[in-house]
Design an enzyme around this catalytic site. Structure first.
Site, short mmCIF file in Angstrom:
data_model
loop_
_atom_site.label_atom_id
_atom_site.label_comp_id
_atom_site.label_asym_id
_atom_site.label_seq_id
_atom_site.Cartn_x
_atom_site.Cartn_y
_atom_site.Cartn_z
N ASP A 80 0.85 -1.18 0.00
CA ASP A 80 0.00 0.00 0.00
C ASP A 80 0.90 1.25 0.00
OD1 ASP A 80 -3.01 0.72 1.31
OD2 ASP A 80 -1.37 2.12 1.77
N ILE A 81 0.55 2.25 -0.76
CA ILE A 81 1.35 3.48 -0.79
C ILE A 81 1.08 4.27 0.49
CG2 ILE A 81 1.84 5.63 -2.05
CD1 ILE A 81 0.83 4.24 -4.59
N ASN A 88 -2.60 13.09 -2.81
CA ASN A 88 -3.75 13.62 -3.57
C ASN A 88 -4.14 15.01 -3.05
OD1 ASN A 88 -4.33 11.77 -5.57
ND2 ASN A 88 -5.54 10.46 -4.22
N HIS A 127 -5.18 15.28 -7.79
CA HIS A 127 -5.45 13.90 -8.22
C HIS A 127 -4.64 13.48 -9.45
CE1 HIS A 127 -8.54 12.70 -5.40
NE2 HIS A 127 -8.89 13.99 -5.38
N ASP A 143 -2.52 10.22 -9.57
CA ASP A 143 -2.62 9.16 -10.61
C ASP A 143 -1.25 8.85 -11.20
OD1 ASP A 143 -5.30 8.95 -10.23
OD2 ASP A 143 -5.91 9.93 -12.11
N GLU A 190 -5.01 2.35 -3.70
CA GLU A 190 -3.54 2.48 -3.73
C GLU A 190 -2.90 1.19 -3.21
OE1 GLU A 190 -5.57 4.13 -1.66
OE2 GLU A 190 -4.60 4.63 0.24
N ARG A 197 13.01 -5.61 -1.83
CA ARG A 197 13.44 -5.04 -3.12
C ARG A 197 12.37 -4.07 -3.63
NH1 ARG A 197 14.57 -9.64 -5.90
NH2 ARG A 197 12.64 -9.64 -7.12
#
Lengths: 119, 304
Positions: free
Chosen positions: B178-179, B186, B191, B195, B221, B241
């Site tokens: 997950d980011i 955002n 946005h 993206d 995300e 990695r």
């Protein structure tokens, strides 16, 4: 039967079928001649062996190629061979084969006469 | 170029067909009997087949039935039977065997050309249909923004690989990642940049996987990675990695460089027969939750 009254090939019709391409028609005639003898010897064997399916098949193929070149007599005798094969009847096949060979000779003579005329 | 097969044991007929069809722009293959025709059909991608009805070895009609029975064949072959037979019953037999059309010998060239054009129309339509079908399938399985597999497809792949792992009794692992603070990206940059970040993250992740690992966009995300035949230590290596490839290089944007990081949760089972797919995913999710709680930009691997 003379060539003038009843030529073995309807040349103008054959020419039309090949798109008025004389060279191509001559090529097809050469192909027919070179194929004919091997088919006939296969036919002779098939008749000897009483292989009716093969008699039918060879008669059918010869009929098709004769018809493509408008070789009316050769087409008719090939058809008789095909029919004899279909009916499992050896006698008519033998007779038609003899006529077929004679008609083929007549066709070859016709061609050499034409060549001599042109020369 | 449309590939056309001429199968006829009569050399004169074959030559005529070859000559005309070549001059009309077809790539022509010739066969002098049914067996040769079958060989060509199996090796070349033939679009239109002209089959003589009566041929030695295999007849045109038999070959026609064989072509139609081949279930794996998704590309349609347009079949024209060449025949000196012209009675209605024979024609019906031919069409019922799967022929699309027939022509009686000796044929009229103009008519023959017109019938071939009909065949070409069908083949062209079928090519367009297959192309659209392929494109629709591509759209259906990919995420339109990142180009990765979408949730449905990555889930399908996971199921497939999981069943395979069970059958072969091999390990399998999953990573959910997950980011970090994506909402802030955002909110702070807009946005469009959000993206762009998703796209670049997807590219970097994909570029750092083994060829047989699979990745898909799992949620907004969130991404899911499937690691077939992968032990716990390898899964951690892969996850680290991926983490490094995101956090070590800043993202360039019109608003300047942005620091991005990801958190990852992995779960690996050496005994896929003793765990369900959902449980493995749940454990990955829990490990991700742990990584987030421990400060983000880190990897957590579940103990199984």
């Amino acid at each position: 039967m003379t060539h003038e009254k009843n030529p073995p090939i309807d040349y103008s019709m054959a020419l039309m079928r090949t798109g008025d391409d004389k060279e191509f028609l001559n090529e097809l005639i050469d192909l027919y001649i070179s194929d004919f003898n091997s088919r006939v010897s296969q036919l002779e064997n098939a008749i000897m062996e009483k292989d009716y399916a093969l008699i039918l098949m060879l008669g059918h193929t010869l009929k098709g190629s004769s018809s493509n070149l408008c070789l009316t007599g050769l087409e008719e005798f090939s058809f008789q061979i095909e029919r004899a094969g279909r009916n499992n009847n050896l006698k008519p096949a033998q007779l038609a084969l003899k006529l077929l060979k004679g008609e083929f000779e007549r066709f070859l003579n016709f061609l050499s006469l034409q060549k001599r005329r042109i020369a | 170029m449309i590939k056309l097969l001429v199968a006829d044991d009569d050399p004169v007929s074959r030559k005529i067909l070859e000559k005309h069809t070549s001059s009309w722009g077809f790539k022509v293959y010739a066969a002098k009997n049914g067996k040769e025709a079958r060989d060509i059909l199996s090796k070349k991608d033939i679009h239109i087949a002209l089959l003589d009805w009566m041929m030695p070895e295999i007849s045109g009609i038999e070959l026609c039935s064989q072509i139609r029975k081949k279930k794996s064949e998704n590309k349609y072959k347009y079949i024209i039977l060449l025949t000196s037979k012209d009675n209605q019953e024979d024609i019906i037999t031919g069409l019922e065997a799967g022929a699309d059309d027939y022509i009686t010998k000796p044929f009229n060239i103009k008519e023959f050309e017109a019938r071939l054009k009909t065949g070409m129309r069908i083949i062209t339509l079928q090519h367009q249909l297959l192309k659209s079908q392929k494109e629709l399938h591509r759209i259906a399985i990919h995420d339109s923004l990142t180009g990765l597999f979408n949730r449905r497809e990555i889930t399908r792949i996971f199921k497939e690989r999981f069943i395979q792992a069970r059958r072969e009794k091999r390990p399998i692992g999953t990573i959910i990642l997950d980011i970090d603070h994506f909402k802030k990206i955002n909110d702070n940059h807009g946005h469009q940049i959000g993206d762009a970040v998703l796209v670049e993250v997807a590219q970097r992740l994909q570029g750092n996987l083994r060829p047989y690992d699979k990745i898909g966009r799992y949620g907004g995300e969130e991404f899911l990675v499937i690691l077939p035949n992968c032990g716990k230590a390898s899964a951690r290596k892969v996850a680290e990695r991926l983490r490094r490839t995101i956090c070590q290089t800043k993202f360039k944007s019109n608003n300047g460089a942005i620091n991005i990081s990801i958190s990852l949760g992995g779960a690996v089972t050496e005994r896929p027969n003793h765990i369900s797919m959902n449980e493995l995913l749940r454990l990955s999710d829990m490990a991700l939750y742990g990584a987030k709680n421990n400060g983000r930009n880190r990897t957590g691997i579940a103990d199984i």
